[in-house]
Design a protein around this motif. Structure first.
Motif, PDB file in Angstrom:
ATOM      1  N   ARG A  83       1.367   6.914  -0.701  1.00  6.73           N
ATOM      2  CA  ARG A  83       1.069   5.488  -0.505  1.00  6.73           C
ATOM      3  C   ARG A  83       1.475   4.678  -1.726  1.00  6.73           C
ATOM      4  O   ARG A  83       1.997   3.581  -1.597  1.00  6.73           O
ATOM      5  N   VAL A  84       1.216   5.206  -2.904  1.00  5.52           N
ATOM      6  CA  VAL A  84       1.582   4.500  -4.133  1.00  5.52           C
ATOM      7  C   VAL A  84       3.095   4.380  -4.246  1.00  5.52           C
ATOM      8  O   VAL A  84       3.633   3.318  -4.538  1.00  5.52           O
ATOM      9  N   VAL A  85       3.804   5.475  -3.990  1.00  5.03           N
ATOM     10  CA  VAL A  85       5.265   5.473  -4.105  1.00  5.03           C
ATOM     11  C   VAL A  85       5.893   4.502  -3.111  1.00  5.03           C
ATOM     12  O   VAL A  85       6.861   3.831  -3.418  1.00  5.03           O
ATOM     13  N   HIS A  86       5.317   4.393  -1.921  1.00  4.36           N
ATOM     14  CA  HIS A  86       5.880   3.518  -0.896  1.00  4.36           C
ATOM     15  C   HIS A  86       5.394   2.080  -1.009  1.00  4.36           C
ATOM     16  O   HIS A  86       5.897   1.208  -0.305  1.00  4.36           O
ATOM     17  N   SER A  87       4.450   1.830  -1.901  1.00  5.91           N
ATOM     18  CA  SER A  87       3.916   0.475  -2.047  1.00  5.91           C
ATOM     19  C   SER A  87       4.896  -0.410  -2.812  1.00  5.91           C
ATOM     20  O   SER A  87       5.841   0.065  -3.423  1.00  5.91           O
ATOM     21  N   GLY A 128       4.918   1.892  -7.646  1.00  3.59           N
ATOM     22  CA  GLY A 128       5.766   2.296  -6.531  1.00  3.59           C
ATOM     23  C   GLY A 128       7.211   1.891  -6.750  1.00  3.59           C
ATOM     24  O   GLY A 128       8.133   2.696  -6.564  1.00  3.59           O
ATOM     25  N   GLN A 129       7.420   0.648  -7.154  1.00  7.68           N
ATOM     26  CA  GLN A 129       8.783   0.180  -7.392  1.00  7.68           C
ATOM     27  C   GLN A 129       9.433   0.935  -8.543  1.00  7.68           C
ATOM     28  O   GLN A 129      10.609   1.302  -8.461  1.00  7.68           O
ATOM     29  N   SER A 174       8.761   3.979  -9.625  1.00  6.72           N
ATOM     30  CA  SER A 174       9.073   5.362  -9.247  1.00  6.72           C
ATOM     31  C   SER A 174      10.320   5.417  -8.372  1.00  6.72           C
ATOM     32  O   SER A 174      11.171   6.298  -8.543  1.00  6.72           O
ATOM     33  N   ARG A 175      10.469   4.469  -7.449  1.00 12.28           N
ATOM     34  CA  ARG A 175      11.691   4.422  -6.635  1.00 12.28           C
ATOM     35  C   ARG A 175      12.895   4.033  -7.487  1.00 12.28           C
ATOM     36  O   ARG A 175      14.001   4.541  -7.298  1.00 12.28           O
TER      37      ARG A 175
END
Length: 152
Positions: A18-22, A27-28, A30-31
């Motif tokens: 959820r954090v990574v996809h937030s 999240g941003q 990590s992406r």
């Protein structure tokens, strides 16, 4: 009756997903790091394949192609801004920042080659990687807070 959502406690992996996809900073970022790793791998492969042309030409071609890939992936994946920011805007904004990285990596590579005689390609890639990581952090800050998409 207890609320059904209270019966299911998300596992640690689900919370991390959820954090990574937030769209929060973590999240941003990590992406952004993931996209940076992918584009850096593309850069390293191109640099290795084109090194016969010389260090600086291989750096320029690798930087341009991997930066264009990274700009598009940052637009769509890192910042989920595909609906707000067009392809050409992302290339212009990200490209302007990438020019700074290209100048910095070219200067670092030229300096390194003047100090170390006949360095291994892997060592050159590591030097460029260190400079790129520093520039990448500044790039994240600029794309996250300066060039952030404005909803219509």
């Amino acid at each position: 009756m207890t609320c059904p959502s209270l019966l299911h406690r998300p596992a640690a992996g689900e919370r991390a997903a959820r954090v990574v996809h937030s769209d929060g900073v973590v999240g941003q970022f990590s992406r952004f790091v993931f996209v940076g790793g992918v584009s850096s791998a593309v850069y390293a492969l191109l640099y290795w394949l084109l090194n016969g042309l010389g260090d600086v030409p291989a750096n320029v071609v690798g930087s341009v192609i991997s930066s264009m890939l990274a700009n598009e992936m940052h637009r769509r994946v890192s910042f989920h801004a595909g609906q707000y920011v067009g392809f050409f805007t992302a290339q212009w904004e990200g490209g302007a920042l990438a020019v700074l990285g290209l100048v910095a990596t070219s200067l670092a590579l030229s300096w390194f080659n003047s100090v170390v005689s006949d360095p291994a390609i892997l060592t050159e890639v590591l030097v460029i990687g260190a400079v790129t990581a520093s520039i990448g952090t500044l790039r994240f800050i600029a794309l996250r807070w300066v060039f952030r998409p404005r909803p219509v």
